[in-house]
Design a protein around this motif. Structure first.
Motif, PDB file in Angstrom:
ATOM      1  N   ALA A   1      39.282  11.137 -61.479  1.00 50.30           N
ATOM      2  CA  ALA A   1      39.627  11.552 -60.126  1.00 50.30           C
ATOM      3  C   ALA A   1      40.403  10.436 -59.431  1.00 50.30           C
ATOM      4  CB  ALA A   1      38.373  11.892 -59.332  1.00 50.30           C
ATOM      5  N   THR A   2      41.523  10.780 -58.815  1.00 48.67           N
ATOM      6  CA  THR A   2      42.348   9.782 -58.139  1.00 48.67           C
ATOM      7  C   THR A   2      41.639   9.150 -56.947  1.00 48.67           C
ATOM      8  OG1 THR A   2      43.354  11.575 -56.862  1.00 48.67           O
ATOM      9  CG2 THR A   2      44.548  10.803 -58.808  1.00 48.67           C
ATOM     10  N   GLY A   3      40.587   9.785 -56.447  1.00 51.59           N
ATOM     11  CA  GLY A   3      39.866   9.247 -55.303  1.00 51.59           C
ATOM     12  C   GLY A   3      39.339   7.851 -55.524  1.00 51.59           C
ATOM     13  N   VAL A   4      39.105   7.465 -56.795  1.00 52.68           N
ATOM     14  CA  VAL A   4      38.562   6.141 -57.074  1.00 52.68           C
ATOM     15  C   VAL A   4      39.541   5.044 -56.664  1.00 52.68           C
ATOM     16  CG1 VAL A   4      39.440   5.935 -59.446  1.00 52.68           C
ATOM     17  CG2 VAL A   4      37.307   4.789 -58.809  1.00 52.68           C
ATOM     18  N   MET A   5      40.840   5.353 -56.634  1.00 52.71           N
ATOM     19  CA  MET A   5      41.830   4.344 -56.280  1.00 52.71           C
ATOM     20  C   MET A   5      41.949   4.171 -54.768  1.00 52.71           C
ATOM     21  SD  MET A   5      42.414   3.423 -59.267  1.00 52.71           S
ATOM     22  CE  MET A   5      43.749   2.236 -59.127  1.00 52.71           C
ATOM     23  N   GLY A   6      41.345   5.054 -54.011  1.00 50.49           N
ATOM     24  CA  GLY A   6      41.320   4.911 -52.562  1.00 50.49           C
ATOM     25  C   GLY A   6      39.923   4.641 -52.042  1.00 50.49           C
ATOM     26  N   MET A   7      39.077   4.094 -52.891  1.00 53.43           N
ATOM     27  CA  MET A   7      37.670   3.885 -52.549  1.00 53.43           C
ATOM     28  C   MET A   7      37.422   2.427 -52.167  1.00 53.43           C
ATOM     29  SD  MET A   7      34.366   4.724 -54.972  1.00 53.43           S
ATOM     30  CE  MET A   7      34.838   6.451 -55.084  1.00 53.43           C
ATOM     31  N   ASP A   8      36.623   2.224 -51.121  1.00 55.76           N
ATOM     32  CA  ASP A   8      36.253   0.860 -50.757  1.00 55.76           C
ATOM     33  C   ASP A   8      34.976   0.458 -51.497  1.00 55.76           C
ATOM     34  OD1 ASP A   8      34.050   1.888 -49.374  1.00 55.76           O
ATOM     35  OD2 ASP A   8      35.023   1.764 -47.419  1.00 55.76           O
ATOM     36  N   LEU A   9      34.498  -0.749 -51.226  1.00 52.24           N
ATOM     37  CA  LEU A   9      33.341  -1.267 -51.955  1.00 52.24           C
ATOM     38  C   LEU A   9      32.020  -0.756 -51.407  1.00 52.24           C
ATOM     39  CD1 LEU A   9      34.599  -4.912 -52.559  1.00 52.24           C
ATOM     40  CD2 LEU A   9      34.542  -3.012 -54.176  1.00 52.24           C
ATOM     41  N   ARG A  10      32.085   0.119 -50.420  1.00 53.64           N
ATOM     42  CA  ARG A  10      30.892   0.816 -49.932  1.00 53.64           C
ATOM     43  C   ARG A  10      30.889   2.277 -50.354  1.00 53.64           C
ATOM     44  NH1 ARG A  10      26.298  -1.907 -48.648  1.00 53.64           N
ATOM     45  NH2 ARG A  10      26.811  -3.820 -47.516  1.00 53.64           N
ATOM     46  N   HIS A  11      31.743   2.600 -51.351  1.00 55.43           N
ATOM     47  CA  HIS A  11      31.763   3.926 -51.961  1.00 55.43           C
ATOM     48  C   HIS A  11      32.334   5.001 -51.036  1.00 55.43           C
ATOM     49  CE1 HIS A  11      30.829   6.182 -55.515  1.00 55.43           C
ATOM     50  NE2 HIS A  11      30.160   7.095 -54.862  1.00 55.43           N
TER      51      HIS A  11
ATOM     52  N   VAL B   1      49.679   4.178 -58.055  1.00 56.69           N
ATOM     53  CA  VAL B   1      48.647   3.295 -57.512  1.00 56.69           C
ATOM     54  C   VAL B   1      47.870   2.677 -58.676  1.00 56.69           C
ATOM     55  CG1 VAL B   1      46.815   3.073 -55.776  1.00 56.69           C
ATOM     56  CG2 VAL B   1      48.533   4.861 -55.534  1.00 56.69           C
ATOM     57  N   ASP B   2      48.611   2.149 -59.628  1.00 51.39           N
ATOM     58  CA  ASP B   2      48.025   1.510 -60.807  1.00 51.39           C
ATOM     59  C   ASP B   2      48.383   0.030 -60.779  1.00 51.39           C
ATOM     60  OD1 ASP B   2      47.149   0.650 -63.258  1.00 51.39           O
ATOM     61  OD2 ASP B   2      48.591   1.817 -64.442  1.00 51.39           O
ATOM     62  N   PRO B   3      47.425  -0.868 -60.518  1.00 53.96           N
ATOM     63  CA  PRO B   3      47.749  -2.300 -60.461  1.00 53.96           C
ATOM     64  C   PRO B   3      48.392  -2.820 -61.745  1.00 53.96           C
ATOM     65  CG  PRO B   3      45.598  -1.904 -59.486  1.00 53.96           C
ATOM     66  CD  PRO B   3      46.020  -0.614 -60.123  1.00 53.96           C
ATOM     67  N   ARG B   4      47.913  -2.350 -62.887  1.00 50.60           N
ATOM     68  CA  ARG B   4      48.480  -2.827 -64.157  1.00 50.60           C
ATOM     69  C   ARG B   4      49.924  -2.356 -64.320  1.00 50.60           C
ATOM     70  NH1 ARG B   4      47.970  -1.749 -70.127  1.00 50.60           N
ATOM     71  NH2 ARG B   4      47.772  -3.822 -71.079  1.00 50.60           N
ATOM     72  N   GLY B   5      50.185  -1.109 -63.955  1.00 50.85           N
ATOM     73  CA  GLY B   5      51.545  -0.596 -64.023  1.00 50.85           C
ATOM     74  C   GLY B   5      52.473  -1.296 -63.047  1.00 50.85           C
ATOM     75  N   THR B   6      51.939  -1.663 -61.883  1.00 49.37           N
ATOM     76  CA  THR B   6      52.737  -2.382 -60.880  1.00 49.37           C
ATOM     77  C   THR B   6      53.171  -3.739 -61.413  1.00 49.37           C
ATOM     78  OG1 THR B   6      51.559  -1.266 -59.084  1.00 49.37           O
ATOM     79  CG2 THR B   6      52.719  -3.301 -58.528  1.00 49.37           C
TER      80      THR B   6
ATOM     81  N   GLU C   1      58.651  -2.060 -50.621  1.00 46.07           N
ATOM     82  CA  GLU C   1      59.532  -1.292 -51.502  1.00 46.07           C
ATOM     83  C   GLU C   1      59.384  -1.738 -52.946  1.00 46.07           C
ATOM     84  OE1 GLU C   1      64.325  -0.438 -52.178  1.00 46.07           O
ATOM     85  OE2 GLU C   1      63.639  -1.646 -50.473  1.00 46.07           O
ATOM     86  N   ARG C   2      59.280  -3.046 -53.166  1.00 45.41           N
ATOM     87  CA  ARG C   2      59.189  -3.564 -54.526  1.00 45.41           C
ATOM     88  C   ARG C   2      57.873  -3.163 -55.196  1.00 45.41           C
ATOM     89  NH1 ARG C   2      64.289  -4.463 -55.903  1.00 45.41           N
ATOM     90  NH2 ARG C   2      65.299  -6.061 -54.629  1.00 45.41           N
ATOM     91  N   LEU C   3      56.777  -3.294 -54.491  1.00 40.71           N
ATOM     92  CA  LEU C   3      55.480  -2.977 -55.081  1.00 40.71           C
ATOM     93  C   LEU C   3      55.186  -1.488 -55.096  1.00 40.71           C
ATOM     94  CD1 LEU C   3      53.340  -5.861 -53.538  1.00 40.71           C
ATOM     95  CD2 LEU C   3      54.103  -5.657 -55.897  1.00 40.71           C
ATOM     96  N   GLY C   4      55.869  -0.739 -54.234  1.00 44.28           N
ATOM     97  CA  GLY C   4      55.679   0.707 -54.190  1.00 44.28           C
ATOM     98  C   GLY C   4      54.990   1.144 -52.915  1.00 44.28           C
ATOM     99  N   GLU C   5      55.636   2.053 -52.189  1.00 38.07           N
ATOM    100  CA  GLU C   5      55.102   2.469 -50.893  1.00 38.07           C
ATOM    101  C   GLU C   5      53.726   3.112 -51.003  1.00 38.07           C
ATOM    102  OE1 GLU C   5      57.885   4.840 -48.770  1.00 38.07           O
ATOM    103  OE2 GLU C   5      59.444   3.263 -48.701  1.00 38.07           O
ATOM    104  N   GLU C   6      53.510   3.895 -52.054  1.00 36.63           N
ATOM    105  CA  GLU C   6      52.218   4.569 -52.174  1.00 36.63           C
ATOM    106  C   GLU C   6      51.100   3.568 -52.445  1.00 36.63           C
ATOM    107  OE1 GLU C   6      50.112   8.313 -54.541  1.00 36.63           O
ATOM    108  OE2 GLU C   6      52.293   8.048 -54.604  1.00 36.63           O
TER     109      GLU C   6
ATOM    110  N   ARG D   1      50.504   1.669 -49.146  1.00 32.61           N
ATOM    111  CA  ARG D   1      49.838   2.547 -48.170  1.00 32.61           C
ATOM    112  C   ARG D   1      48.357   2.681 -48.503  1.00 32.61           C
ATOM    113  NH1 ARG D   1      48.737   8.013 -48.231  1.00 32.61           N
ATOM    114  NH2 ARG D   1      49.953   8.247 -50.147  1.00 32.61           N
ATOM    115  N   THR D   2      48.046   2.871 -49.768  1.00 35.29           N
ATOM    116  CA  THR D   2      46.653   3.004 -50.186  1.00 35.29           C
ATOM    117  C   THR D   2      45.891   1.703 -49.959  1.00 35.29           C
ATOM    118  OG1 THR D   2      47.358   4.580 -51.893  1.00 35.29           O
ATOM    119  CG2 THR D   2      45.142   3.677 -52.081  1.00 35.29           C
ATOM    120  N   PHE D   3      46.501   0.597 -50.368  1.00 34.54           N
ATOM    121  CA  PHE D   3      45.859  -0.709 -50.209  1.00 34.54           C
ATOM    122  C   PHE D   3      45.576  -1.000 -48.735  1.00 34.54           C
ATOM    123  CE2 PHE D   3      45.985  -5.329 -49.687  1.00 34.54           C
ATOM    124  CZ  PHE D   3      45.139  -5.763 -50.684  1.00 34.54           C
ATOM    125  N   LEU D   4      46.563  -0.768 -47.875  1.00 36.73           N
ATOM    126  CA  LEU D   4      46.382  -1.038 -46.448  1.00 36.73           C
ATOM    127  C   LEU D   4      45.310  -0.140 -45.841  1.00 36.73           C
ATOM    128  CD1 LEU D   4      50.087  -1.520 -45.280  1.00 36.73           C
ATOM    129  CD2 LEU D   4      48.296  -3.265 -45.346  1.00 36.73           C
TER     130      LEU D   4
END
Length: 453
Positions: free
Chosen positions: A58-68, A117-122, A416-421, A424-427
């Motif tokens: 599930a893609t939701g895991v990439m938008g999850m904080d450390l409080r679940h 939103v893949d850190p390794r791919g970035t 732009e270099r790291l990717g807007e999506e 946006r997710t990180f912020l």
């Protein structure tokens, strides 16, 4: 389109060797935005299908904080993404030989394009940009961590593994009573993480294990796996390992220093110029200038937690201003004295909690822009920084996570270099984390105010 990296015959051979070595299960792993390893366990037989078809998450895991708490993709119904194993990273686990670990690349299910939103791919994209102009980034990381013992009577429910004062550069049973760090070092060597040294750091119960340099993606893979190894081995000994920057108010912080150089296609160090008095090439100076120019935004990746900013003070040998210097440990960017093939820069501001993939990707993009724009840094600092004129000390680094996130949000080019999506997710995740912190009544506030006011 992303495809399996190995032909079926070669893939089958790798799997047969794993089975012969006693591997029965494979832990598929990928980093989330925090650098936490996520994944699934599959049987070694199922693993072969996974290399062909990928595994859904599930893609939701990439938008999850450390409080679940999940902060993104809810409106879209939290769709799936695929994790495709990178067979070149398959390795047996020495303390659990029935298991192997394998890193994965994330992709869109329908198109098989890289998931944005893949850190390794970035990091892979960032590294590729250097390959295109004839350079290979080489990075080595220094990672510090604390070992703690559970103790329900202690503040925070943990106490130090070792309480001896002045422990730095000591070893043996006094510095590591259970021999845990030696085990970690040995396991890191067995898993080909290229660990080269281990020692007790300045803090009581604080340790550092250094990994040898290599190309950026391989270096980040090893750093990511090393952090996982440290935490896993500690738990098996009844301890907790943490890379948190400032777990103790009365002790040193834990950093994540990066040593970076660029290698040309003929194997030469692009940062070295034997004809200059300081031995630094224009490429090295351009790279440094690019880092300095974007450092406020880079801080969001190098120091990605609220706690990280508690360790940023000169007494802890952590730089507080954006500057550079020759073999100067109070400079944010230090130029170590080695030259020739060992010419490199050291970024000394990183926190132990940094996600290696995002930290590497961000600093490489900043350095690349410095090279492309032929930027030059201001003059290097020397002597006591506090005695220099303010204009020579360099601007202050962001003093908290909120300021660093604001700087990142304002840096359109880095976004732009790291990717807007991804940005946006990180912020979104990190701003929510900071808001929760602002609204939380701390133990310090209770002790300070509740009895008298």
């Amino acid at each position: 389109m992303m495809k399996a990296q190995y032909p079926s015959a070669e893939r089958a051979d790798v799997l047969e060797k794993m089975k012969a070595a006693g591997v029965r299960m494979v832990r598929l792993q990928y980093p989330d935005l925090h650098g936490v390893p996520r994944g699934k366990i599959v049987s070694v037989d199922e693993f072969e299908r996974c290399t062909n078809d990928g595994v859904a998450f599930a893609t939701g895991v990439m938008g999850m904080d450390l409080r679940h708490l999940t902060h993104l993709t809810i409106e879209e119904g939290i769709p799936d993404m695929h994790a495709r194993p990178d067979l070149s990273t398959l390795v047996q686990v020495p303390w659990e030989p029935q298991f192997a670990w394998c890193l994965c690349d994330l992709e869109e299910i329908q198109t098989h394009k890289p998931y944005l939103v893949d850190p390794r791919g970035t990091l892979r994209r960032s590294e590729r940009s250097f390959f295109e102009i004839g350079y290979a980034p080489l990075i080595a990381s220094e990672m510090e961590f604390y070992l703690m013992k559970p103790d329900e009577t202690a503040q925070g429910r943990y106490r130090r593994y070792v309480e001896l004062y002045s422990p730095v550069y000591t070893f043996g049973s006094q510095a590591d009573p259970l021999g845990i760090v030696e085990k970690m070092f040995e396991y890191a060597r067995t898993m080909e993480l290229n660990a080269i040294s281990a020692f007790h750091e300045y803090g009581r119960g604080q340790y550092e294990i250094n990994l040898f340099h290599s190309t950026a993606l391989d270096s980040a893979d090893r750093a990511f796996r090393f952090k996982t190894l440290v935490k896993e081995v500690a738990v098996r000994q009844g301890l907790l390992a943490t890379f948190m920057g400032k777990p103790w108010n009365d002790d040193e912080g834990s950093g994540f220093h990066l040593h970076i150089s660029l290698q040309t296609t003929n194997g030469e160090n692009a940062f070295y110029d034997p004809h200059r008095a300081d031995g630094l090439s224009d490429v090295a100076l351009h790279f440094v200038a690019g880092l300095l120019a974007r450092m406020p935004a880079l801080m969001a990746f190098l120091n990605p937690t609220v706690n990280a900013y508690r360790r940023i003070h000169m007494q802890g040998l952590v730089p507080t201003r954006i500057n550079w210097g020759y073999d100067h440990r109070f400079a944010l960017i230090r130029i170590p004295p080695d030259r020739g093939r060992s010419t490199r820069i050291e970024i000394r501001i990183g926190d132990g909690t940094a996600n290696p993939y995002l930290a590497y990707a961000a600093v490489l993009w900043a350095g690349l822009e410095g090279i492309r724009q032929k930027m030059y840094p201001p003059k290097p600092i020397s002597g006591l920084i506090s005695e220099l004129p303010k204009e020579e000390q360099g601007p202050p680094v962001p003093s908290n996570l909120d300021d660093a996130l604001e700087a990142l949000e304002q840096d359109a080019e880095l976004t732009e270099r790291l990717g807007e999506e991804l940005i946006r997710t990180f912020l979104t995740v990190k701003k929510a984390e900071f808001r929760r912190y602002q609204q939380w009544t701390s133990e310090w506030e209770l002790e300070e105010y509740v009895h008298r006011l």
